[in-house]
Design a protein around this motif. Structure first.
Motif, short mmCIF file in Angstrom:
data_model
loop_
_atom_site.label_atom_id
_atom_site.label_comp_id
_atom_site.label_asym_id
_atom_site.label_seq_id
_atom_site.Cartn_x
_atom_site.Cartn_y
_atom_site.Cartn_z
N CYS A 16 0.81 -1.22 0.00
CA CYS A 16 0.00 0.00 0.00
C CYS A 16 0.85 1.28 0.00
N ARG A 71 -0.21 5.12 -1.06
CA ARG A 71 -0.24 6.25 -0.11
C ARG A 71 0.67 7.37 -0.59
N ILE A 100 -1.12 9.26 -3.28
CA ILE A 100 -2.15 10.10 -2.69
C ILE A 100 -1.52 11.35 -2.07
N VAL A 106 -5.84 9.11 4.25
CA VAL A 106 -5.34 7.73 4.27
C VAL A 106 -5.76 7.02 5.56
N ALA A 121 -7.58 3.84 5.42
CA ALA A 121 -8.54 4.02 4.34
C ALA A 121 -8.11 3.26 3.09
N ILE A 122 -6.83 2.88 3.01
CA ILE A 122 -6.28 2.16 1.87
C ILE A 122 -5.82 0.80 2.38
N CYS A 144 -3.97 -4.07 -0.73
CA CYS A 144 -3.26 -3.58 -1.91
C CYS A 144 -2.49 -4.72 -2.57
N TYR A 175 -6.58 -2.12 -5.12
CA TYR A 175 -6.72 -1.94 -3.68
C TYR A 175 -8.15 -1.59 -3.35
N ARG A 176 -8.43 -1.57 -2.06
CA ARG A 176 -9.74 -1.16 -1.59
C ARG A 176 -9.56 0.15 -0.83
N ARG A 177 -10.52 1.04 -1.02
CA ARG A 177 -10.48 2.33 -0.33
C ARG A 177 -11.76 2.46 0.50
N THR A 215 -17.14 1.18 0.70
CA THR A 215 -15.82 0.83 0.21
C THR A 215 -15.83 0.95 -1.31
N THR A 268 -6.98 5.99 -12.63
CA THR A 268 -7.62 5.05 -11.70
C THR A 268 -8.98 4.67 -12.27
#
Length: 196
Positions: free
Chosen positions: A44, A48, A51, A105, A112-113, A116, A134-136, A142, A159
């Protein structure tokens, strides 16, 4: 006899050290390349980092297409980030302006991430990109995300998101980072402030 045993042990120890000095760098290099070294096991972290770069970008352009999977219909949106403001519109509509919010994050005390996975490399034009899924997490929902991150500078280039409550459509975002085109003229008395 004891002297011979000690001599043999010393020879074996020196031989083991020589072998280690040959193979340890190769093992370490293999671990780094394969992603098994401790410092690179957090899949992840590149996400991050990307981001963080978006949150810090003084200028950024985003074009988005929302596609409804069942019908194939698409809707297009443009967004300009400039300092503390964000300008947005649907492709043919008027511009609106609001206060920019950072992408968190951590949400409600949890990452939040997560979940991954590095899934390979690809290309966007001449840029080599690293592909991740990944999942957010955002409050109450989600999102499943596929991200293409520029291998050269670590920034998101694209994305694709499937938003939890709306599995019937996906949104594809394309990113570019400054300089922005001239900012639209918008009556800032209507400046939208996000709820606290």
């Amino acid at each position: 006899m004891k002297r011979e045993d000690a001599t043999n042990r010393a020879k074996r120890h020196v031989l083991a050290m020589k072998i280690s000095s040959i193979f340890l760098p190769a093992i370490a290099l293999t671990a780094l390349v394969c992603g098994n070294a401790h410092a690179s096991t957090d899949a992840c972290q590149p996400i991050r980092n990307a981001i963080d770069q978006q949150n810090e970008a003084q200028q950024m352009q985003v074009s988005a297409a929302v596609t409804y999977i069942d019908s194939g219909r698409s809707y297009y949106y443009d967004t300009l980030y400039s300092g503390s403001k964000v300008y947005s519109r649907n492709r043919n509509g008027p511009w609106e302006v609001g206060m920019r919010r950072i992408v968190p994050v951590i949400v409600d005390g949890r990452p939040a991430i997560y979940d991954c996975r590095f899934v390979g490399t690809d290309h966007i034009g001449s840029a080599t990109v690293m592909a991740y899924t990944y999942r957010r997490f955002i409050p109450d929902h989600t999102m499943d995300v596929r991200a293409l991150i520029d291998a050269a500078d670590g920034k998101f280039l694209q994305t694709e998101i499937v938003f939890g409550p709306f599995p019937d459509h996906k949104t594809k975002y394309n990113f570019s980072y400054g300089p922005n085109p001239p900012l639209p003229t918008v009556d800032e008395r209507t400046l939208w402030h996000p709820p606290h």
